[in-house]
Structure formats: C-alpha cells, structure tokens
Motif scaffolding. Structure first.
Motif, mmCIF file in Angstrom:
data_model
loop_
_atom_site.group_PDB
_atom_site.id
_atom_site.type_symbol
_atom_site.label_atom_id
_atom_site.label_comp_id
_atom_site.label_asym_id
_atom_site.label_seq_id
_atom_site.Cartn_x
_atom_site.Cartn_y
_atom_site.Cartn_z
ATOM 1 N N GLN A 64 7.368 11.587 -60.328
ATOM 2 C CA GLN A 64 6.622 10.355 -60.606
ATOM 3 C C GLN A 64 7.152 9.677 -61.875
ATOM 4 O OE1 GLN A 64 3.859 8.915 -58.643
ATOM 5 N NE2 GLN A 64 4.687 7.278 -59.916
ATOM 6 N N ASP A 102 8.845 6.015 -62.036
ATOM 7 C CA ASP A 102 8.401 4.977 -62.990
ATOM 8 C C ASP A 102 9.573 4.482 -63.825
ATOM 9 O OD1 ASP A 102 5.819 5.144 -62.105
ATOM 10 O OD2 ASP A 102 5.107 6.454 -63.714
ATOM 11 N N SER A 150 11.248 0.673 -63.775
ATOM 12 C CA SER A 150 11.352 -0.131 -65.006
ATOM 13 C C SER A 150 12.810 -0.451 -65.294
ATOM 14 C CB SER A 150 10.792 0.631 -66.209
ATOM 15 O OG SER A 150 9.475 0.945 -66.008
ATOM 16 N N GLY A 184 0.057 -7.617 -56.763
ATOM 17 C CA GLY A 184 -0.568 -7.125 -57.986
ATOM 18 C C GLY A 184 -1.317 -5.814 -57.867
ATOM 19 N N ASP A 185 -2.191 -5.715 -56.884
ATOM 20 C CA ASP A 185 -3.062 -4.544 -56.782
ATOM 21 C C ASP A 185 -2.496 -3.447 -55.873
ATOM 22 O OD1 ASP A 185 -4.806 -5.739 -58.404
ATOM 23 O OD2 ASP A 185 -6.208 -6.394 -56.856
ATOM 24 N N THR A 198 -0.143 -0.585 -54.000
ATOM 25 C CA THR A 198 0.782 0.522 -54.290
ATOM 26 C C THR A 198 1.185 1.146 -52.952
ATOM 27 O OG1 THR A 198 -1.127 1.988 -54.524
ATOM 28 C CG2 THR A 198 -0.165 1.160 -56.561
ATOM 29 N N ILE A 237 3.400 7.704 -56.284
ATOM 30 C CA ILE A 237 2.918 6.323 -56.203
ATOM 31 C C ILE A 237 4.031 5.358 -56.582
ATOM 32 C CG2 ILE A 237 1.263 4.678 -57.181
ATOM 33 C CD1 ILE A 237 -0.595 7.107 -57.690
ATOM 34 N N PRO A 284 4.188 1.493 -57.431
ATOM 35 C CA PRO A 284 3.463 0.231 -57.598
ATOM 36 C C PRO A 284 4.247 -0.906 -56.934
ATOM 37 C CG PRO A 284 3.869 1.322 -59.720
ATOM 38 C CD PRO A 284 4.688 2.033 -58.697
ATOM 39 N N PRO A 330 4.418 -4.287 -57.193
ATOM 40 C CA PRO A 330 5.160 -5.328 -57.925
ATOM 41 C C PRO A 330 6.453 -4.801 -58.540
ATOM 42 C CG PRO A 330 2.890 -5.146 -58.737
ATOM 43 C CD PRO A 330 3.095 -4.052 -57.773
ATOM 44 N N GLN A 331 6.378 -3.606 -59.125
ATOM 45 C CA GLN A 331 7.581 -3.032 -59.738
ATOM 46 C C GLN A 331 8.621 -2.681 -58.664
ATOM 47 O OE1 GLN A 331 4.523 -2.503 -60.860
ATOM 48 N NE2 GLN A 331 4.458 -1.723 -62.943
ATOM 49 N N SER A 388 11.101 6.668 -69.873
ATOM 50 C CA SER A 388 9.983 7.281 -69.163
ATOM 51 C C SER A 388 9.910 8.793 -69.417
ATOM 52 C CB SER A 388 10.143 6.991 -67.669
ATOM 53 O OG SER A 388 9.027 7.411 -66.977
#
Lengths: 286, 424
Positions: free
Chosen positions: A6, A10, A14, A127-128, A130, A137, A139, A141-142, A253
C-alpha cells in the motif's frame, strides 16, 4: 507485506504526478537550457483554471484537463515570446531571473485576484472514489493522474524521439546555429517547446483539484520537487525525469511510513544530494 | 520635445490607470490628529491565509466599534466615539506569511518604521513567539488573540497578553471529554494518536496531548508530525491507520486539514473520535467546502454562530464583521482577535495614558467585560494568559458546530463512534 504494498502504491501514484510535472520542466531545460522557475506557478494556474471551470460551469477536472493544458500551452508560448526570447544569447542568469520574476508575478496576481483562500472542488467524478484490489486501495483521482502521466509523458517522448518535429527539436537542442542552417525554424521550435512543457504541467494541474485544494502557494513545493526530478533524472532526459519522479514518490512514501512522516522530504532531498554528488549529470544524463 | 512630453504623459497616465486597477493607490491618511497606531500581524498569504484574513477583519471590526458610536451594540466602548477623550485607533497591517522569520522582521518594521504603539497577532504560535519577543524588548504591548501554544505564556513576559485557551487547557478538556465518552457513552476509548504540523503550535499541542493522555490513563500509540504545506499526507495517514488509535488529536491547520480529512477518506479509515485543536476544524469555510466529509469531527470551539444563544452580544458585531469577509461569520479564532483589540482599547482608556508600562499594569490589574468571550470576562494572570478563557467541545453535525461537552452546555447528542465513510 500488504502495508508495504500500500505504501509502495501510494508512493508510485504520487511519483507519477511528480513525473508529469517534471516532464515539462525537463523538456524546456533540455532543449533551451532554461530553468523555468515559474513551473510551479503554471501548475497553480492550471489548478485554478480547472477549479473555476468546475465551480462556474460544472465541468469536471477530468474534462478540464483539456482546457487547462491548452491554457498553459498558450501561457508557455507567450512566456517564451514575451520574456525568454529577449534573454536568448544573454548570460544564463538572465533567463533564470526572468522566470523567477514571472513566478512572483503570477503568484501575486492570483493572490490579488483570487485571494489566498484555499478552494476545494466538491462532488467531482473521481474525488470520492477508490478502487480496491484485495485490501489494497487505489484512490481514483491519483490513479487517473498516474495514468494521464504515463500517457502524456509517453506521447511527448514518442513525439520527440520519432517525429520530424522531434528531430528538429533534438537538432535545435544540440546546436541551434547548425539547426538553422539545416532550415529548421528554431524560433518556432522554442515557442512550441515552451508551450508543450507548459501543457504537460497544465494537464497535471487540471486533474489535481479532484483531490487537492487550490491556493496561490500550492505549486511551490511541486515546482521544487519537479526540479529535483529533472536534476536526478539527468538534464533533458524525459525517461530520466519520469523514473526520477517515481523514485521520489516511492522514497517519500517509504521513508515517511517506515522512518517517520516528518522524515519524508528529508529523505527526498537527501537522495537528491547523494545523486548529484555521485553522478552530477543525473541518473540518465549524458 | 513636445513629442517626448506627450509620450511621457501617456506613460504616466498608463501607470496611473494600472495602479488604480490593481489597487496600488495612495492610502487614505487619517484625518484626526489624535491617533493611536496599532499594528496587525497575521498570515495574509500562505496555507493559513484565509484564517489570517478573518483575524485581520476581526480587528478592523473592533476598531470600527471603538472609533465610532454604536449605541445598538452591547460591548464596552461601543457607545462612545474613540478612547481617551477622542483618540482614534488607526491600524497598520502586516503579513507574516505564517513564517516566524518574516513575522519577526515585520514586527520590527511595524515598531521601528511604522511607529505602531502595539501589535495584535499573530495566529500562528510559531510567529507570535519571536514577534512578541520583539515587542517585549521594545517594552511595547503584544496582544495575542488566537495562538494556542501554552509555552507562549510560560515565558513570564510583561507585555504579552493572550486571550485564547491554550493547547494545555484544551488537551485536558479533550481527555476529560474522552473519559466522559467512556463513562456515559460506553465508547471504550483506550488509545490515542496525535497528528500535528511540525511547528511551534503543533509540537507543543502534541506535547500537551501526550501529557494529558498519560494523566488520564490513555496510551499514545501514534505520534505523527508532518511538514505543513505537504503535497500529500499518505504516509501520515498510513501510520495512523496501522496504529489504529481509538481517538486522534489533531493540530492541523488550513489546507492541510482538508488534505488530512480527504486522505483518511481515501484510505477508508477513521478513529472512533477525532478531536482538533484550534485548526482547520474551526474554519467555517473549510467545513463548508468539505461538505459531508467534515461531519462528526470534533474540536475545541470558543465561538461558532450556533453559540448565539450563549453570547447574544455577538450578533450585532458579527454584522459588521461579515461586511469585511463576504458573509463569513466569526469563528473561534477570529473572534479572539476582536476581543484582543477591545480589551486593549479598554485598558488604554482606563489607564488614561499611552505609557505602555502603565497600560500593561492596568491590563494585569483588572477584570475586563467581554461579551464576545465565552467566559463573559477577561482577566490576565502572570505571563499574560487569560485565566477566564473557555471553549466548548463541538462536533460537526449537518454542517453545524453542535455543542456536546461539557454536557450541561450541550445542545446536541454526540455521534460516537464517527460514522464510517461508506455509511454517510
């Protein structure tokens, strides 16, 4: 193991956004030897374009990327025509200071027009949301920003490496005078490079209001990280900047989670210093 | 020559028009001769700028009340025009950018170049600390409305006065509230996580949180500092998620607060209770922008529009404040800055002197009427802390700050545990 994956996801997500922001800077730097200090401010303006389109016309950031990309393309081209053009042939510091001045102008213009308040775009398509893969998970948008990054950076790389325009760009980067003798309109190349470099960061900024608040300072740290990615990847190397972006994201991260959250930027800047010390031309520099 | 002059004139007209368009016109000089210059020092740019701008607007509101007659407003000095037989307050504004070095330099500029008599500021504890030392060195008064670091009033300065409750008192209040939740709501909260910005404010809030938690029998399982203005808070939230504390104390300001909330949502994690110091939680603009995501978070609040019944005098003052903020009401931080200005003006008026030493002694020696404060009065102890400062624990429910603790002051039932993201 799951937590590590995870953290890795992330970081990679990014990092791919950093890579997209860095790609534009890398292109300008590689072809023109100009460090665009206003790059972070381009990102901020793109976020405002996307935010206001969302707020006033209910256009989702996923769609707004076209407008923000086009807007920053024009802003980039104008930056060259109205500012950088006059610094060509002058000491390198002239262009650097000119873009620094532009950065201040853009930031203060936004402060004056939009106030320093941070703006959040609610109810965006991504936005909301995932995506879950087992307990991992992603997300939305990312994830969308990362896919965009892959597509745009790939496209730019393909254009530069395998089209007639790309060859003209490479020739201009190597020797402007020789390129002109070969019939290449180098002025046009410069305008387009500043435009395309701007469009890359414009697209990144366009998607960001899906998950980040917009304010006049938002671009500063992204601009700095983009600079680090370009320097680490190797000046002018788009694949280098892309991989360096991902590396920066992952290091940030992993260090943030396994050492301490407050350590994440220390690790990133420490890595940058180590790379510059051991290989000043960057990982993929030549 | 004529041609040259004409060209010059055109340039002058051009620059004059540009200056007018972007608002760089000459400032309006105060007409009255009997003026007291007061400096305001707030973060007008940077990630907490919206809070800083509201703080500045609050001081402007207080000055409008002090300088003019407002018979309908029930706060001290409203019925008269000016203080000390006609002295008017004139404000000189400065931007700290939320940075300690900039704040210190601006405090020096305000005193040395602008000639201000006192300063009100600076929202960020990290800025208030060096800026108030500048004031102390010059033997000038520094009124601090909202900075919450308890360390500020432990320095025993003579010219520093702070209105807001400290993070020390808020930490004790949070732990009391957790004990109440365990006892009355069967919350079974045993562990605490602390997330805070790595600044004077955040670090001190975290220290106080840990101290209060240990005293209350709670175990701190996550200690998560972060750099303000970060591009993401992924590793911070992952660290919290891994430790999975029952309750989280947050000292997270401005844009970082919304990023924190959104990252927790993306990570699909929430503690049973999230309690916030004076932070993004108190910002009504953030609450509105976060919409449903802001729901069920809690925090210490000195004022919100839902407190109107407890503080009836605020309504008339808030009308003036809203004209300066585009309709945004007072929040717990900005109202403290208005109180700071009003109490300082009362002290000058009572002392009948512009000798800072005399006014500082007057501030210490008296209890001040303050209808804009939750406690109703203000009194300073040694070191400058307002010993009558109060706040109430609120929870956001249906986009309103509902009072939940102390129970006798509550107007709503606490939602505990916080409703999971998927069930909102």
């Amino acid at each position: 193991m799951e937590t590590f994956l995870q953290v890795l996801i992330d970081g990679m997500l990014s990092g791919m956004v950093y890579a997209l922001v860095a790609a534009g800077l890398c292109l300008i730097w590689g072809v023109m030897d100009v460090i665009n200090f206003a790059h972070g401010e381009y990102l901020m303006i793109a976020m405002y374009v996307s935010y206001w389109l969302g707020f006033l016309a209910n256009v989702d950031p996923v769609v707004s990327i076209v407008a923000s990309g086009a807007f920053i393309f024009i802003l980039g081209a104008l930056t060259y025509k109205l500012i950088i053009h006059y610094t060509i042939g002058k000491p390198p510091l002239a262009a650097l200071l000119a873009t620094f001045g532009l950065a201040m102008l853009l930031k203060n213009l936004c402060l004056n027009r939009f106030s320093p308040n941070f703006l959040i775009l609610s109810d965006t398509w991504l936005g909301d949301k995932t995506f879950q893969l087992g307990n991992l998970i992603f997300p939305a948008p990312q994830l969308a920003a990362a896919i965009l990054s892959l597509v745009v950076v790939g496209l730019v790389y393909a254009v530069i490496s395998s089209t007639r325009f790309g060859w003209a760009v490479q020739a201009t980067a190597m020797d402007r005078d020789a390129a002109e003798l070969m019939g290449i309109n180098t002025e046009r190349v410069y305008i387009l490079i500043f435009g395309i470099g701007g469009a890359c960061v414009g697209i990144a900024g366009g998607i960001m209001p899906s998950y980040l608040s917009v304010h006049p300072e938002v671009g500063s740290l992204f601009g700095l990280i983009a600079f680090i990615c370009v320097a680490m990847g190797g000046f002018g190397s788009i694949p280098g900047a892309f991989l360096a972006g991902i590396l920066v994201g992952v290091v940030e991260s992993v260090a943030g989670f396994y050492i301490a959250p407050v350590f994440k930027y220390i690790a990133v800047f420490g890595l940058y210093l180590a790379v510059v010390f051991l290989r000043p031309k960057g990982i993929f520099g030549w | 020559m004529t041609r040259g002059f004409s060209s010059l004139s055109r340039w002058i007209v051009f620059f004059a028009v540009i200056c007018l368009l972007i608002g760089f016109g000459p400032g309006s000089a105060p007409a009255a001769e009997k003026v007291i210059k007061i400096g305001t020092l707030f973060p007008l740019t940077g990630p907490v700028a919206s809070a800083g701008q509201r703080c500045q607007a609050a001081v402007q509101t207080a000055v409008e009340i002090i300088n003019n007659r407002h018979p309908g407003i029930k706060v001290p000095l409203a019925k008269q025009a000016g203080i000390m037989n006609g002295y008017k307050i004139v404000l000189v504004h400065a931007d700290s950018q939320g940075k300690p070095d900039v704040g210190k330099a601006e405090a020096e500029r305000l005193f040395n170049q602008e000639g201000v008599w006192a300063i009100i500021g600076s929202y960020n504890s990290s800025v208030s600390k060096p800026a108030s030392l500048v004031a102390e060195r010059m033997k000038r008064i520094f009124m601090c409305g909202a900075s919450s670091s308890a360390a500020l009033t432990k320095r025993n300065l003579n010219f520093f006065f702070r209105l807001a409750p400290t993070d020390e008192t808020e930490s004790i209040e949070f732990v009391d509230a957790l004990q109440w939740m365990n006892k009355k709501k069967n919350a079974r909260i045993k562990t605490i996580g602390v997330i805070y910005e790595n600044t004077e404010f955040g670090k001190h809030a975290a220290e106080e949180a840990k101290k209060a938690a240990a005293h209350g029998g709670f175990r701190v399982v996550a200690d998560v500092p972060f750099s303000p203005g970060a591009t993401n808070l992924n590793s911070e939230v992952q660290t919290l998620k891994k430790s999975n504390p029952d309750a989280v104390f947050g000292a997270v300001l401005g844009a970082d607060y919304s990023l924190w909330v959104r990252t927790m949502k993306q990570s699909n994690w929430l503690p049973k209770a999230a309690l916030n110091y004076c932070s993004g939680y108190q910002d009504p603009v953030i609450m509105k922008q976060l919409g449903g995501d802001a729901e069920y978070f809690m925090g210490a609040t000195a004022y919100s529009p839902q407190f109107a019944g407890l503080m009836p005098a605020v309504a008339q003052v808030e009308k003036i404040f809203k004209t300066k903020t585009g309709g945004v009401p007072f929040d717990g931080d900005s109202i403290q800055e208005a109180v700071a200005m009003l109490v300082l003006a009362q002290a000058i008026d009572k002392a009948g002197s512009l000798d800072p030493d005399k006014v500082a002694k007057t501030l210490h020696a008296n209890t001040w009427e303050s209808p804009l404060s939750l406690g109703g009065k203000v009194a300073f102890q040694k070191g400058g802390q307002n010993k009558l400062a109060k706040s109430i624990l609120t929870q956001i429910q249906k986009n309103e700050y509902k009072r939940i603790y102390p129970e006798k002051m509550s107007d709503s039932t606490i939602v505990l545990p916080m409703r999971p993201w998927a069930k909102r």
